[in-house]
Design a protein around this motif. Sequence first.
Motif, PDB file in Angstrom:
ATOM      1  N   GLY A 157       0.519  -1.209  -0.003  1.00 26.87           N
ATOM      2  CA  GLY A 157      -0.011  -0.003  -0.103  1.00 26.87           C
ATOM      3  C   GLY A 157       0.751   1.282   0.059  1.00 26.87           C
ATOM      4  N   ARG A 158       2.314   1.072   0.008  1.00 27.37           N
ATOM      5  CA  ARG A 158       3.081   2.420   0.023  1.00 27.37           C
ATOM      6  C   ARG A 158       3.051   2.795  -1.342  1.00 27.37           C
ATOM      7  NH1 ARG A 158       5.014   3.312   5.225  1.00 27.37           N
ATOM      8  NH2 ARG A 158       6.310   5.080   4.640  1.00 27.37           N
ATOM      9  N   ARG A 159       3.304   4.333  -1.511  1.00 28.34           N
ATOM     10  CA  ARG A 159       3.588   4.937  -2.693  1.00 28.34           C
ATOM     11  C   ARG A 159       4.940   4.900  -2.930  1.00 28.34           C
ATOM     12  NH1 ARG A 159       0.487   8.388  -5.182  1.00 28.34           N
ATOM     13  NH2 ARG A 159       1.919   9.822  -5.724  1.00 28.34           N
ATOM     14  N   CYS A 160       5.423   4.160  -4.034  1.00 33.12           N
ATOM     15  CA  CYS A 160       6.982   3.826  -4.090  1.00 33.12           C
ATOM     16  C   CYS A 160       7.486   4.365  -5.542  1.00 33.12           C
ATOM     17  CB  CYS A 160       7.168   2.420  -4.212  1.00 33.12           C
ATOM     18  SG  CYS A 160       6.840   1.630  -2.763  1.00 33.12           S
TER      19      CYS A 160
ATOM     20  N   ARG B 288       5.433  -4.666  -7.991  1.00 31.01           N
ATOM     21  CA  ARG B 288       4.060  -4.427  -8.104  1.00 31.01           C
ATOM     22  C   ARG B 288       3.339  -5.598  -7.509  1.00 31.01           C
ATOM     23  NH1 ARG B 288       5.460  -3.575 -13.493  1.00 31.01           N
ATOM     24  NH2 ARG B 288       5.206  -1.029 -14.024  1.00 31.01           N
TER      25      ARG B 288
ATOM     26  N   ALA C  68       2.285   0.550  -4.258  1.00 28.99           N
ATOM     27  CA  ALA C  68       1.809   1.425  -5.134  1.00 28.99           C
ATOM     28  C   ALA C  68       2.858   2.189  -5.801  1.00 28.99           C
ATOM     29  CB  ALA C  68       0.738   2.615  -4.341  1.00 28.99           C
TER      30      ALA C  68
ATOM     31  N   VAL D 250       4.432   4.563  -8.207  1.00 30.57           N
ATOM     32  CA  VAL D 250       4.125   5.699  -8.993  1.00 30.57           C
ATOM     33  C   VAL D 250       5.294   6.238  -9.703  1.00 30.57           C
ATOM     34  CG1 VAL D 250       2.538   6.447  -6.993  1.00 30.57           C
ATOM     35  CG2 VAL D 250       5.030   7.034  -7.015  1.00 30.57           C
TER      36      VAL D 250
ATOM     37  N   ALA E  25       6.564   9.813  -2.556  1.00 32.94           N
ATOM     38  CA  ALA E  25       6.743   8.453  -2.448  1.00 32.94           C
ATOM     39  C   ALA E  25       8.045   8.058  -1.699  1.00 32.94           C
ATOM     40  CB  ALA E  25       6.753   8.039  -3.853  1.00 32.94           C
TER      41      ALA E  25
END
Length: 327
Positions: free
Chosen positions: A225-228, A245, A250, A252, A280
């Motif tokens: 769930g973390r923006r990366c 993925r 997440a 980005v 991110a």
Amino acid sequence: MRPPRFWAAGADHPAARCLAPLGAAYGALTARRMDRTGARAACPILCLGNFTLGGAGKTPAALAVAALVAELGRAPAFLSRGYGGRLAGPVRVDPDRHGAAEVGDEPLLLARRAPTIVSRDRPAGAALCRSLGADAIVMDDGLQNPSLAKDLAWAVVDGGAGIGNGLPFPAGPLRAPLERQWPHVAGLILVGDGAPGEAVARMAERRGLAVHRARLDADSSELVGRRCLAFAGIGRPEKFFATLRGTGAALVGMRSFPDHHPYRAAELAALAADAERLGADLVTTEKDAVRLPADFAARVRVLRVRLVPDDPDALRRQVRHALGGAP
């Protein structure tokens, strides 16, 4: 280097046809070199190599094989050329003292698990491994190097890439014609899914060679769930991005660099700025992390992976037999 796109586009691509005569010459020279008789080491040599240029998962495979060697009661050591490092060796890698510029990135990862020797002279490196108490040597790369006789050699093949267009460098990714390389391996370790890799596996099976299918399992609970913003300088960055993925992160943003890339200050500053703009976390591979300055590495999350064979007992039996035990 970045693999040119035409390597995956088929042997009829204009660039491949243009470079085919040079590739034929290069491949013939490498094949003749592979056919030379190597020196015998004082203990078994197990080699993880590639048919092709570029990454396929050799280092995770070497770590998995060394773990099996240890399970079987042997004391393994790793032997590497130390690609990208300036030290010719033989030298024992010390992660607290050496950096990637000295010994290469892969040996720094291997040295966390077992004694690791970097040596461009492979027989001299094997002798140093033995003097440190090793009674089995796992070579990370070296399939095309004839200086040491191998007791067991595998070709590590990426499922998604296979052997590309099937031509020798520079017309394609092969280090030598595939037909000339088959006699030098006892099997394949096929990493990940994909029709290109399965085509190579079928060739191996028709020759009666062992095929060990495996996957890379990521230690990723903290990324769900973390923006990366992911970046990688490995043989196939897209494979790392796909693995990330699959963890539930997440993704980005993605930034690709050539294999073994030495990161410059301006590139790192741009990565940091992009991550801040996107809100991110920066994420990279273990191999990339050891090439980063310590202050920057402290700001980056690392996706750690391990090789998981579909049938570990089959791989264990082949290792045991190479070490002199009953199959």
